[in-house]
Structures are given as structure tokens and as C-alpha cells.
Design a protein around this motif. Sequence first.
Motif, PDB file in Angstrom:
ATOM      1  N   THR A 144      -9.417   7.612  -1.620  1.00 59.55           N
ATOM      2  CA  THR A 144     -10.043   7.333  -0.322  1.00 59.55           C
ATOM      3  C   THR A 144     -11.479   6.872  -0.493  1.00 59.55           C
ATOM      4  O   THR A 144     -11.933   5.933   0.162  1.00 59.55           O
ATOM      5  CB  THR A 144      -9.995   8.586   0.570  1.00 59.55           C
ATOM      6  OG1 THR A 144      -8.638   8.992   0.750  1.00 59.55           O
ATOM      7  CG2 THR A 144     -10.637   8.317   1.919  1.00 59.55           C
ATOM      8  N   GLU A 145     -12.214   7.523  -1.378  1.00 61.52           N
ATOM      9  CA  GLU A 145     -13.626   7.190  -1.604  1.00 61.52           C
ATOM     10  C   GLU A 145     -13.786   5.768  -2.132  1.00 61.52           C
ATOM     11  O   GLU A 145     -14.639   5.011  -1.666  1.00 61.52           O
ATOM     12  CB  GLU A 145     -14.229   8.194  -2.587  1.00 61.52           C
ATOM     13  CG  GLU A 145     -15.732   8.060  -2.766  1.00 61.52           C
ATOM     14  CD  GLU A 145     -16.301   9.159  -3.649  1.00 61.52           C
ATOM     15  OE1 GLU A 145     -17.382   8.943  -4.212  1.00 61.52           O
ATOM     16  OE2 GLU A 145     -15.651  10.221  -3.788  1.00 61.52           O
ATOM     17  N   LEU A 146     -12.958   5.405  -3.096  1.00 59.22           N
ATOM     18  CA  LEU A 146     -13.031   4.064  -3.659  1.00 59.22           C
ATOM     19  C   LEU A 146     -12.648   3.026  -2.610  1.00 59.22           C
ATOM     20  O   LEU A 146     -13.279   1.966  -2.511  1.00 59.22           O
ATOM     21  CB  LEU A 146     -12.107   3.948  -4.877  1.00 59.22           C
ATOM     22  CG  LEU A 146     -12.027   2.560  -5.526  1.00 59.22           C
ATOM     23  CD1 LEU A 146     -13.404   2.114  -6.003  1.00 59.22           C
ATOM     24  CD2 LEU A 146     -11.039   2.567  -6.685  1.00 59.22           C
ATOM     25  N   LEU A 147     -11.634   3.325  -1.811  1.00 54.35           N
ATOM     26  CA  LEU A 147     -11.207   2.385  -0.781  1.00 54.35           C
ATOM     27  C   LEU A 147     -12.326   2.129   0.218  1.00 54.35           C
ATOM     28  O   LEU A 147     -12.567   0.985   0.618  1.00 54.35           O
ATOM     29  CB  LEU A 147      -9.965   2.918  -0.057  1.00 54.35           C
ATOM     30  CG  LEU A 147      -9.439   2.041   1.083  1.00 54.35           C
ATOM     31  CD1 LEU A 147      -9.036   0.660   0.573  1.00 54.35           C
ATOM     32  CD2 LEU A 147      -8.256   2.710   1.784  1.00 54.35           C
TER      33      LEU A 147
ATOM     34  N   ILE B 201      -3.422  -0.911   9.890  1.00 55.13           N
ATOM     35  CA  ILE B 201      -3.696   0.468  10.315  1.00 55.13           C
ATOM     36  C   ILE B 201      -2.730   1.435   9.642  1.00 55.13           C
ATOM     37  O   ILE B 201      -3.133   2.504   9.147  1.00 55.13           O
ATOM     38  CB  ILE B 201      -3.589   0.579  11.851  1.00 55.13           C
ATOM     39  CG1 ILE B 201      -4.698  -0.234  12.519  1.00 55.13           C
ATOM     40  CG2 ILE B 201      -3.653   2.039  12.291  1.00 55.13           C
ATOM     41  CD1 ILE B 201      -4.583  -0.314  14.031  1.00 55.13           C
ATOM     42  N   ILE B 202      -1.463   1.078   9.605  1.00 53.12           N
ATOM     43  CA  ILE B 202      -0.464   1.929   8.933  1.00 53.12           C
ATOM     44  C   ILE B 202      -0.784   2.070   7.458  1.00 53.12           C
ATOM     45  O   ILE B 202      -0.680   3.169   6.878  1.00 53.12           O
ATOM     46  CB  ILE B 202       0.949   1.341   9.128  1.00 53.12           C
ATOM     47  CG1 ILE B 202       1.347   1.408  10.608  1.00 53.12           C
ATOM     48  CG2 ILE B 202       1.971   2.092   8.269  1.00 53.12           C
ATOM     49  CD1 ILE B 202       2.642   0.681  10.923  1.00 53.12           C
TER      50      ILE B 202
ATOM     51  N   PHE C 171       0.814  -1.214   0.000  1.00 52.65           N
ATOM     52  CA  PHE C 171       0.000   0.000   0.000  1.00 52.65           C
ATOM     53  C   PHE C 171       0.848   1.263   0.000  1.00 52.65           C
ATOM     54  O   PHE C 171       0.363   2.331  -0.352  1.00 52.65           O
ATOM     55  CB  PHE C 171      -0.950  -0.006   1.195  1.00 52.65           C
ATOM     56  CG  PHE C 171      -2.175  -0.840   0.958  1.00 52.65           C
ATOM     57  CD1 PHE C 171      -3.291  -0.313   0.350  1.00 52.65           C
ATOM     58  CD2 PHE C 171      -2.189  -2.172   1.313  1.00 52.65           C
ATOM     59  CE1 PHE C 171      -4.413  -1.078   0.122  1.00 52.65           C
ATOM     60  CE2 PHE C 171      -3.293  -2.957   1.090  1.00 52.65           C
ATOM     61  CZ  PHE C 171      -4.419  -2.410   0.484  1.00 52.65           C
ATOM     62  N   GLY C 172       2.093   1.154   0.388  1.00 50.24           N
ATOM     63  CA  GLY C 172       2.969   2.314   0.358  1.00 50.24           C
ATOM     64  C   GLY C 172       3.312   2.775  -1.042  1.00 50.24           C
ATOM     65  O   GLY C 172       3.741   3.914  -1.239  1.00 50.24           O
ATOM     66  N   LYS C 173       3.119   1.905  -2.028  1.00 50.90           N
ATOM     67  CA  LYS C 173       3.452   2.276  -3.407  1.00 50.90           C
ATOM     68  C   LYS C 173       2.258   2.207  -4.352  1.00 50.90           C
ATOM     69  O   LYS C 173       2.408   2.245  -5.558  1.00 50.90           O
ATOM     70  CB  LYS C 173       4.557   1.350  -3.928  1.00 50.90           C
ATOM     71  CG  LYS C 173       4.184  -0.120  -3.960  1.00 50.90           C
ATOM     72  CD  LYS C 173       5.336  -0.976  -4.470  1.00 50.90           C
ATOM     73  CE  LYS C 173       4.950  -2.449  -4.502  1.00 50.90           C
ATOM     74  NZ  LYS C 173       6.070  -3.316  -4.953  1.00 50.90           N
TER      75      LYS C 173
ATOM     76  N   LEU D 227      -1.574   5.571   5.406  1.00 54.28           N
ATOM     77  CA  LEU D 227      -0.840   5.968   4.204  1.00 54.28           C
ATOM     78  C   LEU D 227      -1.796   6.389   3.096  1.00 54.28           C
ATOM     79  O   LEU D 227      -1.576   7.400   2.408  1.00 54.28           O
ATOM     80  CB  LEU D 227       0.045   4.814   3.716  1.00 54.28           C
ATOM     81  CG  LEU D 227       1.254   4.449   4.583  1.00 54.28           C
ATOM     82  CD1 LEU D 227       1.927   3.191   4.045  1.00 54.28           C
ATOM     83  CD2 LEU D 227       2.253   5.606   4.622  1.00 54.28           C
ATOM     84  N   ILE D 228      -2.879   5.619   2.932  1.00 55.31           N
ATOM     85  CA  ILE D 228      -3.819   5.901   1.844  1.00 55.31           C
ATOM     86  C   ILE D 228      -4.685   7.110   2.158  1.00 55.31           C
ATOM     87  O   ILE D 228      -4.823   8.025   1.335  1.00 55.31           O
ATOM     88  CB  ILE D 228      -4.698   4.662   1.583  1.00 55.31           C
ATOM     89  CG1 ILE D 228      -3.834   3.512   1.065  1.00 55.31           C
ATOM     90  CG2 ILE D 228      -5.803   4.980   0.579  1.00 55.31           C
ATOM     91  CD1 ILE D 228      -4.559   2.195   0.978  1.00 55.31           C
TER      92      ILE D 228
END
Length: 294
Positions: free
Chosen positions: A60-63, A162-163, A53-55, A167-168
Motif C-alpha cells: 500500500t505504501e509503495l502504491l 476503484i475495484i 491487479f487481482g494477481k 483489492l490492493i
Amino acid sequence: MSLISPLIPIILPVILCAAIGVFWVRFRQPFDHEFVRRMVLWVGAPALIVGTFGKTVISTELLQHVLLASVCMLGFSALFAALACVVLRIEMRNFLVPLVFGNFGNMGLPLCLFAFGEEGLAIGLGIFLTTTIAHFSFGAAVLSGKAMVKGVLSSPIIYAGIIACLLIFNDWHLPVSLQNTLGLLGGLSIPLMLITLGVSLSSLKLQEAKKSVGLGVLKLIVGLAGGFAAVYFLNLEGLERKVVLLQAATPAAVFNYLLAMQYKREPDVVAGMVVSSTLISFISIPVLLYFLGV
């Protein structure tokens, strides 16, 4: 053949890595199950989640929408799995979790990328995050037979999730050096899990193998039924619907074997279940992709 051949690079490595474990036992080499399990659950898997997920770019909405779809998919799958356990008189404590949780990462993510490109991969990653957190919280609680609040809160998998969300949601990016480190550490988890799986397969008995194949078929049916129920309940359309169904159709996750081994929930049967459902998915997933119009 055109539908099957693209899946060979995804499924064949799973088989070959598991075969290493089988031959390892055949040549009477030592294997420390507990050390490998701890390395995967405490180092490899958390690094894989945060590093992935860092790359990855995902809104945010889609997630948020994908997280809801993932929860519904797991909920319906758990309901169908519980009903199947009651009707077929299967030990629910031992097999509810492996019947619900599929290989959303190692197989699901490459499939999403192959079938639907970068946008499909982003949706698949949202499902992977939700299901991974649920697997090591709800799943561990079911297998242990108690609430395990302390155990869940001490799991690195939970904090890695959680991390990843932070990030996202905050559009943060990891330093290149840290991202590379996580990539190296995360890369060790999947091969170690598969080799451990192969080690367990070498001790399967004929009776256990028959039971494993039956449970492997049941896993694929339960997962896909949960996926269809979720997309109709939420009225999902387009790419999101296709990705949810594809992820729901994945075979039993290798993580199921590690948890079964940790809590002594018939790990040999679960190991066979993982392999049999993976082999069967070599046929079932191309059929699903054809149904989805890929």
C-alpha cells in the motif's frame, strides 16, 4: 544489437497486429468500428485492469508513492504539451491528450518487467492504474470539450480502477474462476485495439502522415521531459526513478486513437502518431535504457 533484440518481442507484435487491420481493409472485409470500440472500452479494458491487479503483489505504501509520482509526471507532461501546442500552433483540443498519455500498459509493463524484474513491474502497474483513470476522465473531458461528469462516472474504466485499488489496499484476492474469466476478457482488448489501428492506417493521406510523424516525435519528447521533471521535483532515486522515466518514454497509447475516433478529433492523424512514435521508440527506448544503466 544486444539492447535492441530484447525489445523485438514487445514491438513486433504491435506492428503485426496493426498490419492485420491494414490487410483487412485491402481485402475489403467489413469492420464495425463502433462495436469494437464499445467492446474494448466497456469489457476488455476494465477486465484487464481488475484482472492485472487481482494477481499482483504491491504494498500500500509503495502504491501511494507511485500514484503521486504518476500524477506529477502527467501534470508536467500536460504543461509541456500545452506549451508546445501554443508555440507550434497545433490544435490543442485534438492533440493535447495523445501528446500526454503514453502506452503505459501494452508496452510499458513488459518493458518494466524486462528491465527491472518483478519489483519494477509492480511500480509500473501503479503508474498504469493512475494514468488509465486519468486518461478516461481528464482526457475524455478535454476531447469532448465539456466537463462530462456524467460520462466519466458512467465509464467502466473508472470503476475498474476503484475495484483494483480496493483489492490492493485491503489485500483481497479474487477467486480463481473470476481471475481466469477476467484474464480471458482482458486479453481481447489489446489485439482489437491494434487491429482497429491498422484499419485506420489504411486511409492515411501523405499530408496526414507527415503531420503524424512530427507529432509522434513530439510525443516522445514531451513524455520524457515530463518524466524527468517529475523525478527531479519529487527527488526520486533508485528503481522508482528508473521506472517513472521508462514509462514516461513510451509512445502514444492506442487508447488515444479510440478516443479520437469517438469524439471525432482527427483519428487518422492520431493513428499515424501512435504508429510513428511506436516505431521511433524502437530506437529511443534502448538509448534510454543504456542511459539508466540497464
